[in-house]
Structure formats: structure tokens, C-alpha cells
Design a protein around this motif. Structure first.
Motif, mmCIF file in Angstrom:
data_model
loop_
_atom_site.group_PDB
_atom_site.id
_atom_site.type_symbol
_atom_site.label_atom_id
_atom_site.label_comp_id
_atom_site.label_asym_id
_atom_site.label_seq_id
_atom_site.Cartn_x
_atom_site.Cartn_y
_atom_site.Cartn_z
ATOM 1 N N VAL A 145 14.698 -2.822 2.848
ATOM 2 C CA VAL A 145 15.328 -4.009 2.251
ATOM 3 C C VAL A 145 14.748 -4.266 0.865
ATOM 4 O O VAL A 145 15.482 -4.500 -0.098
ATOM 5 C CB VAL A 145 15.123 -5.246 3.160
ATOM 6 N N VAL A 146 13.413 -4.205 0.755
ATOM 7 C CA VAL A 146 12.752 -4.441 -0.539
ATOM 8 C C VAL A 146 13.156 -3.380 -1.551
ATOM 9 O O VAL A 146 13.485 -3.687 -2.704
ATOM 10 C CB VAL A 146 11.220 -4.448 -0.353
ATOM 11 N N GLU A 147 13.143 -2.111 -1.116
ATOM 12 C CA GLU A 147 13.449 -1.005 -2.025
ATOM 13 C C GLU A 147 14.894 -1.061 -2.515
ATOM 14 O O GLU A 147 15.172 -0.892 -3.708
ATOM 15 C CB GLU A 147 13.179 0.327 -1.323
ATOM 16 N N PHE A 202 0.811 -1.216 0.000
ATOM 17 C CA PHE A 202 0.000 0.000 0.000
ATOM 18 C C PHE A 202 0.846 1.269 0.000
ATOM 19 O O PHE A 202 0.475 2.272 -0.609
ATOM 20 C CB PHE A 202 -0.908 0.023 1.230
ATOM 21 N N PHE A 203 1.984 1.232 0.694
ATOM 22 C CA PHE A 203 2.819 2.427 0.870
ATOM 23 C C PHE A 203 4.255 2.126 0.447
ATOM 24 O O PHE A 203 5.153 2.020 1.286
ATOM 25 C CB PHE A 203 2.785 2.876 2.343
ATOM 26 N N PRO A 204 4.482 1.957 -0.854
ATOM 27 C CA PRO A 204 5.829 1.596 -1.319
ATOM 28 C C PRO A 204 6.873 2.690 -1.134
ATOM 29 O O PRO A 204 8.072 2.418 -1.155
ATOM 30 C CB PRO A 204 5.609 1.288 -2.803
ATOM 31 N N SER A 205 6.451 3.946 -0.947
ATOM 32 C CA SER A 205 7.408 5.034 -0.753
ATOM 33 C C SER A 205 7.059 5.823 0.506
ATOM 34 O O SER A 205 5.923 5.766 1.004
ATOM 35 C CB SER A 205 7.418 5.982 -1.957
ATOM 36 N N MET A 240 16.146 -1.525 -6.382
ATOM 37 C CA MET A 240 17.032 -0.571 -7.057
ATOM 38 C C MET A 240 18.254 -1.270 -7.624
ATOM 39 O O MET A 240 18.674 -1.002 -8.756
ATOM 40 C CB MET A 240 17.450 0.528 -6.071
ATOM 41 N N MET A 241 18.832 -2.196 -6.858
ATOM 42 C CA MET A 241 20.004 -2.934 -7.335
ATOM 43 C C MET A 241 19.648 -3.785 -8.545
ATOM 44 O O MET A 241 20.424 -3.865 -9.505
ATOM 45 C CB MET A 241 20.555 -3.812 -6.205
ATOM 46 N N ALA A 242 18.475 -4.409 -8.520
ATOM 47 C CA ALA A 242 18.048 -5.248 -9.639
ATOM 48 C C ALA A 242 17.865 -4.407 -10.895
ATOM 49 O O ALA A 242 18.245 -4.819 -12.000
ATOM 50 C CB ALA A 242 16.746 -5.972 -9.275
ATOM 51 N N GLU A 243 17.284 -3.214 -10.742
ATOM 52 C CA GLU A 243 17.075 -2.324 -11.880
ATOM 53 C C GLU A 243 18.413 -1.835 -12.443
ATOM 54 O O GLU A 243 18.588 -1.749 -13.667
ATOM 55 C CB GLU A 243 16.206 -1.141 -11.461
#
Length: 260
Positions: free
Chosen positions: A239-241, A113-116, A245-248
């Protein structure tokens, strides 16, 4: 201050705590009293001040005023009433590992719901919906990120890290979950969390298409995330974010290498 006023202040706080923790039967038994106390809270300014003083002394805050009680939440993560692993364990009446799995799912729901950071201050009507598969995807990303963390990294609780390992090992949809001793299903656990959050008024459920439930957050849920569960939630989301970012970045580098 009259003795009866002190009693009524404490009764309103008591019933509000029960209401905020999903104790429907307890509040239902005192429904008429609860309505009268809320009405007095709304109409009597002095009584409202007394209630707020009482809540402040207990390190609680008002998130919302509802018909049967106040929606209250812990003022900060160190409060006696703040949710922790032990509290999650009590909800499931199981051990700390099961409590950690429940906490991990709650953090995944919040992240969906609140990714940022900005989403915690945005009007809830501007936020998107979340479904079971959205939470499963967040859990996948967290589990992948946990696998790449150093063993001594203490950003998230050790039991939650163990839960992430279990997520990687167990099927998201366990066909044996209904059989005694067959283990649980992650999808089933997510559904249970959603159902409980709807019951306690933190989420709203909609069924636009048969069998496909969508969920939206309420202002009460948004406000609660800023306080009682803030550390666990932010650590999980970071951790998810970071992993995303690293994957992108890796995908961009790979794309550039393939282009040359």
C-alpha cells in the motif's frame, strides 16, 4: 531415545519460546538450565536433530542460537505461534483496535528497515538505520494511501484501516497523552515498540548524539519478517509503495505540464 532426552528437548523449546517472546523473568529463573541446554544443542548433533524435529512438529524454526536460548519464530503465518491481532491485543491488554494500532506501527517499523523486497535478503550490515521520525513518515504515507482505497478493498485488515483513520485524526505527539483519559501519542507508541524490540533482541539501539536513538535490525528480525508476519507486512508495504509510486508519477506529470 531416552525419556530424559525428550524432557530436555521440550525444555529447550519451552525456554526458547519464552526467550523469543521477551519473557525475561521466566528465562532468568532457569538461567543455568537454559545455558546447559544450549551448550548441549551446540555440542551434541543427535540432540540438535531431536530439537529440530520437535520444532518442526510445532511449526517453529530456529532463527539464531543465543547464550540462554534459541531464537525461534513461527514457520508460517498460519502457525499457532504466529503473531496476529489477538496476540497484539494481549500484549497491550486492550481491545482489537489498540491491537491494530500496534500491528500498524510494527509494519511501519518493518517498512522503514526493509522498504523493498530485496532488503529481506540483503546482509543486515548493509541496511540503513531507522529512527522514530522515519516510522512516523511511513505511517503518514500509509494513512494517506488508506484514505484513497476503496471501502471494500480487503488488502489490509479492517481494524488496521480504522487505525489509519485514527492516525489522520489524532496528533502524532499528543500533549494530553500523560493525562488519564487524554488519549495516547503515536510517537510514544512507536518508542514503546522500539524499546520492546530491543529488549527481545530484534533491534540494536545506538545513541550517537544525546537524546537521539538510532536502531539497526538484526538477522533474527530479518528472518522473522519472512515468515510469521509476512502477510500483514507485505500488504502494508505494498500500500505504501503503490501510493509512493503514484505520487511520484503525478509529480512528474505536473512538472511536465508546468514546463509547457
Amino acid at each position: 531415545m531416552e525419556t530424559n532426552d525428550i524432557y530436555q528437548v521440550n525444555r529447550l523449546i519451552y525456554l526458547s519460546l519464552a526467550h523469543s517472546n521477551g519473557r525475561k523473568q521466566l528465562v532468568g529463573r532457569h538461567q543455568d538450565e537454559a545455558k546447559e541446554l544450549v551448550q548441549r544443542y551446540q555440542a551434541d548433533g543427535q540432540f540438535q536433530v531431536m530439537v529440530h524435529d520437535g520444532l518442526a512438529g510445532l511449526e517453529l524454526q530456529v532463527l539464531d542460537v543465543e547464550a540462554l536460548a534459541l531464537r525461534v519464530s513461527a514457520l508460517h503465518a498460519g502457525s499457532f505461534f504466529a503473531a496476529n491481532l489477538t496476540e497484539y491485543g494481549k500484549i497491550l491488554a486492550r481491545n482489537e483496535l489498540k491491537a491494530a494500532e500496534l500491528l500498524m506501527v510494527h509494519c511501519a517499523v518493518a517498512t522503514a528497515f526493509f522498504p523493498s523486497e530485496a532488503d529481506l535478503d540483503a546482509p543486515v550490515e548493509d541496511l540503513g538505520i531507522a529512527m522514530v521520525e522515519d516510522v512516523v513518515e511511513v505511517l503518514r504515507r500509509f494513512a494517506e494511501a488508506e484514505a484513497q482505497m476503496e471501502e471494500d478493498d480487503d488488502l489490509v485488515h479492517p481494524e488496521v484501516r480504522t487505525a489509519a483513520k485514527r492516525f489522520r485524526e489524532l496528533p502524532e505527539e499528543n500533549p494530553d497523552s500523560k493525562r488519564a483519559g487524554g488519549g495516547h501519542s503515536w510517537v510514544e507508541l512507536i518508542q514503546r515498540v522500539f524499546e520492546h524490540m530491543v529488549e527481545t533482541g530484534y533491534l540494536l539501539a545506538f545513541e550517537d548524539r544525546p537524546g537521539e536513538l538510532e536502531y539497526r535490525p538484526t538477522p533474527s528480525y530479518q528472518a522473522a519478517l519472512k515468515n510469521a508476519t509476512v502477510y500483514a507486512f507485505h500488504a502494508f508495504r505494498d500500500v505504501v509503495e503503490d501510493h509512493q509510486m503514484m505520487a511520484e508519477e503525478q509529480a512528474e506529470v505536473q512538472a511536465e505540464e508546468e514546463a509547457h
